[in-house]
Design an enzyme around this catalytic site. Structure first.
Site, short mmCIF file in Angstrom:
data_model
loop_
_atom_site.label_atom_id
_atom_site.label_comp_id
_atom_site.label_asym_id
_atom_site.label_seq_id
_atom_site.Cartn_x
_atom_site.Cartn_y
_atom_site.Cartn_z
N HIS A 96 0.58 -1.10 -0.37
CA HIS A 96 -0.16 0.12 -0.42
C HIS A 96 0.85 1.19 0.20
O HIS A 96 1.12 2.36 1.36
CB HIS A 96 -1.12 -0.16 0.90
CG HIS A 96 -2.37 -1.04 1.53
ND1 HIS A 96 -2.24 -1.58 0.03
CD2 HIS A 96 -2.66 -1.46 1.92
CE1 HIS A 96 -3.23 -2.71 0.08
NE2 HIS A 96 -3.55 -2.67 1.92
N HIS A 166 -9.60 2.41 0.32
CA HIS A 166 -9.64 1.31 1.38
C HIS A 166 -11.00 0.96 2.16
O HIS A 166 -10.83 0.75 3.52
CB HIS A 166 -8.07 1.22 2.28
CG HIS A 166 -7.46 0.02 1.92
ND1 HIS A 166 -8.50 -1.38 3.00
CD2 HIS A 166 -7.33 -1.58 2.04
CE1 HIS A 166 -7.78 -2.77 2.88
NE2 HIS A 166 -6.61 -2.91 2.10
N TYR A 168 -14.06 -0.50 4.60
CA TYR A 168 -14.53 -1.58 5.09
C TYR A 168 -15.97 -1.47 5.23
O TYR A 168 -16.01 -1.13 5.90
CB TYR A 168 -13.98 -1.75 5.96
CG TYR A 168 -12.19 -2.21 6.12
CD1 TYR A 168 -11.32 -1.36 5.49
CD2 TYR A 168 -12.56 -3.90 6.57
CE1 TYR A 168 -9.44 -1.96 5.87
CE2 TYR A 168 -10.52 -3.74 6.85
CZ TYR A 168 -9.74 -3.37 6.46
OH TYR A 168 -8.37 -3.28 6.66
N GLU A 296 -11.85 -3.20 -4.00
CA GLU A 296 -10.75 -2.41 -4.45
C GLU A 296 -10.66 -2.91 -5.48
O GLU A 296 -9.86 -3.53 -5.79
CB GLU A 296 -9.55 -2.57 -3.60
CG GLU A 296 -9.56 -2.69 -1.64
CD GLU A 296 -8.57 -3.23 -1.67
OE1 GLU A 296 -7.33 -2.90 -1.37
OE2 GLU A 296 -8.86 -3.86 -0.70
C1 GAL Z 1 -5.53 -5.05 1.98
C2 GAL Z 1 -5.29 -6.30 1.58
C3 GAL Z 1 -4.54 -7.58 2.65
C4 GAL Z 1 -4.05 -6.37 4.05
C5 GAL Z 1 -4.88 -5.80 4.53
C6 GAL Z 1 -4.69 -4.21 4.94
O1 GAL Z 1 -5.66 -4.48 0.91
O2 GAL Z 1 -5.27 -7.35 0.65
O3 GAL Z 1 -3.39 -8.42 2.67
O4 GAL Z 1 -2.85 -6.28 3.89
O5 GAL Z 1 -4.93 -5.07 2.78
O6 GAL Z 1 -4.50 -5.07 6.89
#
Ligand code: GAL
Length: 329
Positions: A96, A166, A168, A296
């Site tokens: 990231h 990102h 959730y 994503e």
């Molecule tokens: C996601 C990734 C996961 C984890 C998460 C952040 O995008 O695919 O493996 O790293 O972000 O905790």
């Protein structure tokens, strides 16, 4: 901010049942209120309790991810015959965007009328990435309850650029517990096993087949090596077709809230919050693994192979252009 920079929160209101709150730290989506079937607002994204907690947003709740979403193996960015060594911030990879990714930058707000437009600058060498990169991020909440996010970027040298959001999501409400009974459809015939491997595999007869909608819980603990490897879903899926199209649709039967995802990108990552860090919450209840899903949209996680779709390499002077729409229905 430590150092005195001011950070602001912005509210977007569709005046038709959806309200979104965005912070210019990380361009982070903090809250998405959607009316349920009885007309009561439900906050469908996980977040942190207060601004200070977003300074250490280790789960990347709602954040803008860049320069590169996902992992670059061994932190080695290969462009043609050159290798750039990036920051290694998770296991042996650059995840990231490294230690100070776009999620930790304070974005400059350049417009706050019909849309909220922010920009940020990533200097040559930041986290090891080549090229001075200028990035623009635009949030628009439409009258028909679509949250449209547009990313554009330009660099003065060949580099990597693969931005995403990102958030959730939990369509029964951020504090409602696991997502097992919520339903997912994905317009995807292929996925990418192995996380960092470049080959795709058909979803047929695997837990990765969401072409007929099914509850998240059905295959969350399936006896499949790829599910075991990541303790649930944490995979890239190849979106069928080209251009701007539907990538996924999720819904909660409990609240009646549905969400469609449209994008011009080739890939959608499904992450079911398998490794959600402990102690996270924005209300009274601590979140637990499988308490949300991320969808994503992004580029192919490769640059070694010639492919027809956008991959993470952005050539000097070319325009990066990414659109994603989260439409609440
Ligand atoms: C996601 C990734 C996961 C984890 C998460 C952040 O995008 O695919 O493996 O790293 O972000 O905790």
């Amino acid at each position: 901010m430590p150092g005195g920079t001011k950070v602001y929160a912005y509210t977007l209101d569709s005046e038709n049942g959806v309200v979104v709150e965005v912070l210019n730290l990380g361009g982070t989506i903090m809250k998405v209120l959607v009316d349920d079937k009885d007309g009561n607002p439900v906050d469908v994204v996980l977040g942190r309790a207060c601004f200070e907690e977003y300074l250490n947003n280790i789960s990347y709740f709602g954040a803008t991810i860049g320069r590169n979403a996902g992992r670059i193996k061994d932190g080695e960015l290969k462009i043609d015959d050159k290798v750039f060594n990036l920051s290694i911030n998770r296991d042996n990879d650059c995840l990231h965007g490294g230690f100070v990714g776009f999620d930790k930058k304070v974005w400059d707000v350049v417009e706050e009328k019909d849309s909220l437009v922010m920009s940020c600058f990533s200097p040559n060498g930041e986290e090891g990435f080549p090229g001075n990169l200028e990035v623009t991020l635009k949030y628009t909440l439409t009258k028909d309850n679509s949250l449209r996010i547009e990313y554009s970027a330009k660099s003065d040298a060949d580099t990597a650029c693969n931005i995403t959001n990102h958030s959730y999501f939990n369509l029964s409400g951020h504090e409602s517990g696991d997502i097992f009974e919520q339903i997912l459809y994905m317009n995807t015939d292929k996925y990418i096993p192995g996380g960092r491997v470049e080959d795709t595999a058909p979803v047929d007869d695997t837990p990765f087949d969401f072409r007929t909608e099914k509850p998240f819980g059905r295959d969350m603990y399936a006896d499949h090596p790829e599910i075991q490897r990541t303790d649930g879903f944490d995979h890239h899926f190849v979106i069928n077709g080209d251009g701007y199209r539907l990538a996924a649709r999720a819904k909660s039967l409990k609240t009646g809230i549905g969400m469609e995802v449209y994008t011009n990108q080739p890939i959608i990552v499904l992450y079911t919050a398998n490794g959600l860090d402990e102690g996270m919450r924005k209300g009274d209840i601590e979140y637990k693994p499988y308490g949300a899903f991320c969808l994503e949209t992004q580029a192919y996680p490769t640059m070694d192979k010639e492919i027809a779709y956008p991959n993470i390499i952005l050539r000097k002077g070319e325009e990066y252009s990414h659109i994603v729409e989260y439409k609440f229905i």
